[in-house]
Design an enzyme around this catalytic site. Sequence first.
Site, PDB file in Angstrom:
ATOM      1  N   GLY B 328       0.980  -0.513   2.839  1.00 50.62           N
ATOM      2  CA  GLY B 328      -0.186  -0.843   2.675  1.00 50.62           C
ATOM      3  C   GLY B 328      -0.549  -2.187   2.364  1.00 50.62           C
ATOM      4  N   SER B 329      -1.546  -2.397   1.660  1.00 50.78           N
ATOM      5  CA  SER B 329      -2.003  -3.765   1.352  1.00 50.78           C
ATOM      6  C   SER B 329      -0.954  -4.499   0.327  1.00 50.78           C
ATOM      7  CB  SER B 329      -3.295  -3.523   0.512  1.00 50.78           C
ATOM      8  OG  SER B 329      -4.365  -3.161   1.418  1.00 50.78           O
ATOM      9  N   THR B 330       0.061  -3.998  -0.062  1.00 51.52           N
ATOM     10  CA  THR B 330       0.925  -4.548  -1.082  1.00 51.52           C
ATOM     11  C   THR B 330       1.725  -5.686  -0.238  1.00 51.52           C
ATOM     12  OG1 THR B 330       2.582  -3.045  -0.468  1.00 51.52           O
ATOM     13  CG2 THR B 330       1.381  -2.563  -2.386  1.00 51.52           C
ATOM     14  N   ILE B 331       1.550  -5.647   1.192  1.00 52.59           N
ATOM     15  CA  ILE B 331       2.275  -6.836   1.988  1.00 52.59           C
ATOM     16  C   ILE B 331       1.191  -7.976   2.256  1.00 52.59           C
ATOM     17  CG2 ILE B 331       4.162  -5.220   2.734  1.00 52.59           C
ATOM     18  CD1 ILE B 331       1.155  -6.216   4.815  1.00 52.59           C
ATOM     19  N   LYS B 332       0.158  -7.953   1.794  1.00 52.04           N
ATOM     20  CA  LYS B 332      -0.889  -8.942   2.026  1.00 52.04           C
ATOM     21  C   LYS B 332      -0.489 -10.295   1.745  1.00 52.04           C
ATOM     22  CE  LYS B 332      -4.853  -6.135   3.020  1.00 52.04           C
ATOM     23  NZ  LYS B 332      -6.094  -5.382   2.662  1.00 52.04           N
TER      24      LYS B 332
END
Lengths: 377, 626
Positions: B328-332
Amino acid sequence: MTSKVHTHKERQSLVWRLHLDLPLLAGLFALMGFGLMVLYSAGGESESLIYRQVTRLGIGLAVMFMMAQFPPRFYAKWAPFLYLIGLVLLIAVIFFGDKSKGAQRWLMLGGFRFQPSELMKLAVPLMVAWYFSERPLPARKRELFIAAVLVLVPTLLIAKQPDLGTALLISSSGLFAIYLSGVSWRIIAGFVVAAVIFMPIHWFFLIHEYQKDRVYVYLEGIMNQTELCKQPDAWQICQSQVAIGSGGFDGKGWLNGTQSQLEFLPERSTDFIFAVLGEEFGFTGVAILLSIYLFIIARGLYIGTQAQETFSRLLAGAIVLTFFVYLFVNIGMVTGLLPVVGLPLPLVSYGGTSMVTLLSGFGMLMSIYTHRKLVST
Amino acid sequence: MLQRKVTIKNPFRELAYYQSRVFVAFFIIIALMAGLLFWVANLQVFHYENYRTRSDANRIRVRPVAPTRGLIYDRNGVILAENRSVYSLELIPEQVDDIDETLSQLKELLQLDDDDIERFHKEKRYTRRERFKKIPIKQKLTEKQVALFAVNRFRFKGVSVEARLVRYYPYGSVLVHALGYVGRINDREKARIDAANYKATHHIGKVGLEKHYESILHGTIGSRVVEVDVHERVLRTLSEQTPQNGVDLHLSLDVELQLAAEKALAGRRGVIVALDPANGDVLALVSNPGYNPNLFVTGISSKDYNKLLKSQDRPLFNRALRGQYSPGSTIKPHMAWLGLTSGMITPSYTVEDPGFFMLPNDERRYRDWKKLGHGKRIGYKQAIAQSCDTFFYDLAVRLGIDRIHPSMSKFGFGQLTGIDMGEEVPGLMPSRDWKRGARRAPWYPGETVIIGIGQGYWTATPLQIANSAAVIANDGKRYQLRLVNSQEANGVKTFMAPQLAEQQIDIGDGQHFDLIKKAMKEVNHGLRGSAREAFRDAPYESAGKTGTVQLVGYSQDEEYDKTKVAQNLHDNALYIGYAPYEKPQIAVAIVLENAGGGGSNAAPVARKVMDFYLESKPQKNKEPNT
């Protein structure tokens, strides 16, 4: 053929007056001493066991001493009565006998457990010797037949109990007396042939299954020694052979036999005591033991040749030859050479009755030797 | 004729007869005695070696002595796996006269179950065993039973109480997914192990560390040569070779932190991984729910095992190593860094966010989580702090999958973390090649779009997610993860140097890295940061990124409504972060299954873990680990 003439001086010695034979006594003491040493080890260094055995030997020696005091004439006189009493008691065993371990061998007499077959060990040679003593020898066939019946009846009664070992000893003692009476070699040869023919009949009709098993075990042991140990029946004889064999030439040392000390060897203080000796004293110990036995036998046979009447002669010879059968059967059994027959190693195995009987026999030998008259030729 | 009638005795002739027969008899006696002596010599001299060997075989036994299994400690020396004496009641059938009678007396005395008796009979009947070998009646005796038996021992010949060292995990389910457990050796394992070395061993590592380090934890078998009697009683020891005990393991894990993390989860399904970013050491590894490993050591009942196996919460499943979640967004932050460093965007680049993103010539709307959008000019920093999806849809398309795949792989996605536990899965960092091979289909541009927000085919294990945070905290250096940082054998402790992962990212002069780190600080401390609530008033500065992962797809106009979706399809809440912002000591990843938004659910858990590590016990952990 002359008897040795004893000097006046010899006859005056204390030992002679006590009716003891020094060489025979020395041999017996050597045997007992060695035996006690082995027993101490076999019994797990139990002092009470040694104490009891020494007590028995003491009683046996006392009886021997007593027996030596009576002249052979006395024994000849009482031989038939003793034989008859023995026979009656053997028959009584059949009806009133005490059973233990599947055999009926004992009579209870006034709180004592008594084994009439022990009495017969002496009564049978006494009887045969008596029977021939008044008759010209060599005996005629009819007389031989009667003598054979005298031996056979108690033998069969004892074999029926069943007590194969004693039956073997008693028949041997009687047959030896007959043999020594001067039976012709032809008859002896015939007897051997008859025995060979009789064997299969004996095998198929007369002996018990468990006795057959023992023979099977024995035969297999001779054929294949390592296979033997895998059978539960053969455990005893196998462990015995391992004990003896592992003793090697010098033995593992007194009190150091692993087979005996770690209890792998069953009945190590009684019937199988020879294995303990073989393990701890090795081939040397066995040779010493056999030498002592041979010395006793040689002295006994010598005493026989010195006897002055037929009765004494036959009795002495029969006693000594039976003594040999005793030790031969025991050692043969313990080493796996012969089938297992329950006989102790004479004067070494732990146990009571047979010791007294054996020493009584030696008492008679001493009596025979020391009650001779001076003979002039 | 005349002679026959002579009946008088002739003493001389009789003596002569006697003497000749005695002579023959004596000769035979000599011969038989010689034969006997020869026979004895045959045993004692010619076959001596054979009988000597057999007599030794009777009395000498070589008894294997099991080595003591190595212990496992946490970073502060707290014991996590130990060996405890367990007493079992055992019986030697050969030494018991009446087994049924003995068993019924034991049953009465020690209050044994019928099951115990039945199991004993089964064991006795069906197992091939040596003579005089002990058969267990009851495995785990209570102290009371041991005492009761001790005073009544004289009544039970051939029955004994045996003490055996058995593995015990004092922290039970809290550490099971970090340590694994040992269990009885089964037939499959028997075929694999060195039978000689395991002769006296009953247990073997089944999963986790216990399995991975089995070869050094087990040690080397010893032996004792003893003399026994015919009843197999040991009389004395003849010689002895002491076993080489197993190696003790010292973990980087901090059990207090582990307990605090477990507590922070408050029973929710999920994973917490805490790492030391400076070396890849695992500080905490919680996968909840767990199970009690001690049940497996002595043999779990099939009822209990089935319960674990069928539980909806899958307690046997090690989520940290094997759970594959969309990051999810943790890789942004990682994506933003890639955009900046590859020159596809500049720090001043912005996009307009109407609440959705569309590919050219495509009707489909890729929606932002914020229905009306984040605003007209969204730059990378705002996009990270507020977790703007549209910005990253656009960025992903600009980068293209061929640029994303190799770069994200270097952050550890799709790669094994190398943790010393085995069983780990690599997750999936999709690529054009992968799709052609695995799905036999070309890569579609739309698939790149959702890669921008860490969804689609992209899956990662919590370990990988945590490590991706550690890489940022550690200025790009990626270490292999590990639980064991030193081994102790014979009192000598050997520290193992941390290992760098094979592939490393190139951060250049580091300016882009600093930019995204600052953006991650905004997440926790900025005015509109998605985790600002969780990190309000924190006594330290930190950096982080939240993630909320949808588990169901929605049609264009449908909206996610928690009340309408089954609980096990609720959003996963994720969070990555590290602290302190300068000189990071701890990097964490939180994954909460079906818990909802990452900012409101996962971030507070991370805050608790960080608080505990940095505030409650700061001194202990700052010591250099040598």
